[in-house]
Design a protein around this motif. Structure first.
Motif, PDB file in Angstrom:
ATOM      1  N   GLN A 194       3.007 -15.020   5.815  1.00  0.00           N
ATOM      2  CA  GLN A 194       1.924 -14.944   4.836  1.00  0.00           C
ATOM      3  C   GLN A 194       1.277 -13.557   4.760  1.00  0.00           C
ATOM      4  OE1 GLN A 194      -0.632 -18.606   4.583  1.00  0.00           O
ATOM      5  NE2 GLN A 194       0.308 -19.056   6.570  1.00  0.00           N
ATOM      6  N   LEU A 195       1.110 -12.899   5.879  1.00  0.00           N
ATOM      7  CA  LEU A 195       0.438 -11.601   5.892  1.00  0.00           C
ATOM      8  C   LEU A 195       1.320 -10.526   5.258  1.00  0.00           C
ATOM      9  CD1 LEU A 195      -1.115 -11.600   9.476  1.00  0.00           C
ATOM     10  CD2 LEU A 195      -2.284 -12.044   7.313  1.00  0.00           C
ATOM     11  N   GLY A 196       0.832  -9.936   4.193  1.00  0.00           N
ATOM     12  CA  GLY A 196       1.575  -8.878   3.513  1.00  0.00           C
ATOM     13  C   GLY A 196       2.828  -9.347   2.820  1.00  0.00           C
ATOM     14  N   ALA A 197       2.944 -10.642   2.580  1.00  0.00           N
ATOM     15  CA  ALA A 197       4.202 -11.215   2.075  1.00  0.00           C
ATOM     16  C   ALA A 197       4.601 -10.702   0.702  1.00  0.00           C
ATOM     17  CB  ALA A 197       4.101 -12.730   2.056  1.00  0.00           C
ATOM     18  N   ALA A 198       3.644 -10.363  -0.141  1.00  0.00           N
ATOM     19  CA  ALA A 198       3.969  -9.951  -1.508  1.00  0.00           C
ATOM     20  C   ALA A 198       4.112  -8.446  -1.669  1.00  0.00           C
ATOM     21  CB  ALA A 198       2.893 -10.463  -2.471  1.00  0.00           C
ATOM     22  N   ARG A 199       4.070  -7.727  -0.586  1.00  0.00           N
ATOM     23  CA  ARG A 199       4.131  -6.262  -0.654  1.00  0.00           C
ATOM     24  C   ARG A 199       5.534  -5.768  -0.348  1.00  0.00           C
ATOM     25  NH1 ARG A 199      -1.407  -4.948   0.210  1.00  0.00           N
ATOM     26  NH2 ARG A 199      -0.958  -2.808  -0.496  1.00  0.00           N
ATOM     27  N   PRO A 200       5.969  -4.694  -1.008  1.00  0.00           N
ATOM     28  CA  PRO A 200       5.248  -3.904  -2.011  1.00  0.00           C
ATOM     29  C   PRO A 200       5.122  -4.650  -3.338  1.00  0.00           C
ATOM     30  CG  PRO A 200       7.500  -3.133  -1.802  1.00  0.00           C
ATOM     31  CD  PRO A 200       7.305  -4.147  -0.732  1.00  0.00           C
ATOM     32  N   ASP A 201       4.027  -4.376  -4.044  1.00  0.00           N
ATOM     33  CA  ASP A 201       3.782  -4.985  -5.340  1.00  0.00           C
ATOM     34  C   ASP A 201       3.681  -3.878  -6.396  1.00  0.00           C
ATOM     35  OD1 ASP A 201       1.281  -3.822  -4.981  1.00  0.00           O
ATOM     36  OD2 ASP A 201       0.272  -5.712  -4.526  1.00  0.00           O
ATOM     37  N   PRO A 202       3.450  -4.219  -7.665  1.00  0.00           N
ATOM     38  CA  PRO A 202       3.400  -3.193  -8.710  1.00  0.00           C
ATOM     39  C   PRO A 202       2.399  -2.070  -8.462  1.00  0.00           C
ATOM     40  CG  PRO A 202       3.637  -5.344  -9.713  1.00  0.00           C
ATOM     41  CD  PRO A 202       3.421  -5.583  -8.247  1.00  0.00           C
ATOM     42  N   GLU A 203       1.262  -2.392  -7.849  1.00  0.00           N
ATOM     43  CA  GLU A 203       0.280  -1.350  -7.553  1.00  0.00           C
ATOM     44  C   GLU A 203       0.831  -0.377  -6.508  1.00  0.00           C
ATOM     45  OE1 GLU A 203      -3.058   1.029  -7.608  1.00  0.00           O
ATOM     46  OE2 GLU A 203      -2.407  -0.539  -9.018  1.00  0.00           O
ATOM     47  N   ASP A 204       1.537  -0.913  -5.506  1.00  0.00           N
ATOM     48  CA  ASP A 204       2.170  -0.038  -4.511  1.00  0.00           C
ATOM     49  C   ASP A 204       3.183   0.890  -5.181  1.00  0.00           C
ATOM     50  OD1 ASP A 204       0.934  -1.060  -2.102  1.00  0.00           O
ATOM     51  OD2 ASP A 204       2.175  -2.843  -2.329  1.00  0.00           O
ATOM     52  N   GLU A 205       3.979   0.338  -6.077  1.00  0.00           N
ATOM     53  CA  GLU A 205       5.001   1.150  -6.743  1.00  0.00           C
ATOM     54  C   GLU A 205       4.367   2.256  -7.587  1.00  0.00           C
ATOM     55  OE1 GLU A 205       9.232   0.690  -9.050  1.00  0.00           O
ATOM     56  OE2 GLU A 205       8.001  -1.081  -8.699  1.00  0.00           O
ATOM     57  N   LYS A 206       3.280   1.933  -8.253  1.00  0.00           N
ATOM     58  CA  LYS A 206       2.573   2.937  -9.047  1.00  0.00           C
ATOM     59  C   LYS A 206       2.089   4.076  -8.166  1.00  0.00           C
ATOM     60  CE  LYS A 206      -1.603   3.494 -11.857  1.00  0.00           C
ATOM     61  NZ  LYS A 206      -2.793   2.795 -12.412  1.00  0.00           N
ATOM     62  N   ARG A 207       1.533   3.731  -7.014  1.00  0.00           N
ATOM     63  CA  ARG A 207       0.991   4.758  -6.132  1.00  0.00           C
ATOM     64  C   ARG A 207       2.102   5.558  -5.454  1.00  0.00           C
ATOM     65  NH1 ARG A 207      -3.487   3.288  -2.305  1.00  0.00           N
ATOM     66  NH2 ARG A 207      -4.060   5.454  -2.727  1.00  0.00           N
ATOM     67  N   ILE A 208       3.246   4.940  -5.236  1.00  0.00           N
ATOM     68  CA  ILE A 208       4.388   5.664  -4.685  1.00  0.00           C
ATOM     69  C   ILE A 208       4.849   6.738  -5.657  1.00  0.00           C
ATOM     70  CG2 ILE A 208       6.850   5.436  -4.140  1.00  0.00           C
ATOM     71  CD1 ILE A 208       6.124   2.788  -2.744  1.00  0.00           C
TER      72      ILE A 208
END
Length: 259
Positions: free
Chosen positions: A127-141
């Motif tokens: 459950q912890l951090g399960a959905a990461r990376p997400d679209p916001e992470d990709e944008k910041r990358i």
């Protein structure tokens, strides 16, 4: 970007590899990969020159880089080689891992020019951090990669500062979590071949050397029949504590540049 790019990662459950590849793709159309999760790769020397760039991506274990024999970074050799350093962690904290990575790579001839700490699925929790990376992470990358390119052009005359303290956080000693193997095991040996420390007996995959095991859970993730499980009581207590404290907390990636 014309500079040769290589991604070097240790990633038993693929979180660090995933983030490393995302960054690498933003820097170059093609790039090489060195998978230090493989024990055989860590027994070879990997050398890099000053006219290329290396991305290093490692998970955080208990606030530090993974501890193993031989040491994770001992197979690496740079020659004032520009480096991008990444850590991934499961929401709690990365403590001294990024500083440790920076200083250990500097000792081996690398020149870190940018760094990042990313949220990934926690090894002990689905459950912890399960959905990461997400679209916001990709944008910041994408934004991070553009600044890396600028740092490459700057000549790297400045200093990269990252969080962390000296001496590094002390890692509590003790045996790894106990892994059980049930009757669903087919003896396919996938776990033994993927184990980054050689802890699983290649003649009997039901046997695990707890002195070599680092509780990375690569074997549990890789088992095609879900025969491998962690049934250690202390594991369940730690997981419950982490999920209770962190499940509703969102942390964002952090980035660091030459200053």
């Amino acid at each position: 970007m014309d500079t040769k790019v290589t991604l070097v990662y240790f990633s038993p459950t693929n979180g660090s590899r995933r983030y490393g590849e995302m960054v690498a793709r933003k820097l170059a159309d093609t790039f090489d990969e060195v998978n230090l999760t493989s024990l055989s790769e860590r027994k070879r020397t990997h050398s890099f020159s000053s006219d290329e760039i290396v991305i290093f991506s490692f998970p955080v274990y208990k606030g530090r880089l993974p501890e193993m024999t031989p040491p994770l970074l001992d197979c690496l050799k740079g020659d004032a080689t520009p480096a991008v350093i990444l850590v991934t962690y499961g929401v709690r904290a990365y403590d001294d891992a990024l500083l440790e990575e920076k200083e250990e790579l500097e000792k081996r001839g690398f020149s870190p020019l940018s760094a990042a700490a990313f949220i990934s699925k926690h090894t002990y929790s689905d459950q912890l951090g399960a959905a990461r990376p997400d679209p916001e992470d990709e944008k910041r990358i994408c934004e991070f990669a553009e600044k890396v390119k600028l740092a490459m052009k700057s000549g790297m005359k400045d200093t990269l500062n990252v969080p962390g303290k000296k001496p590094y956080k002390e890692i509590a000693k003790g045996k790894a979590f106990r892994i059980s193997v049930d009757e669903k095991c087919t003896g396919c040996m996938k776990c033994a071949f993927l184990c980054p420390t050689g802890a699983i007996d290649r003649n009997d995959p039901t046997k695990t050397d707890e002195d070599l095991c680092i509780s990375c859970f690569a074997c549990i993730e890789a088992c095609p029949t879900a025969a491998r499980k962690c049934e250690d009581e202390s594991f369940f207590a730690i997981r419950e504590h982490l999920e209770k404290a962190l499940l509703n907390m969102r942390k964002e990636a952090e980035f660091f540049y030459l200053s």
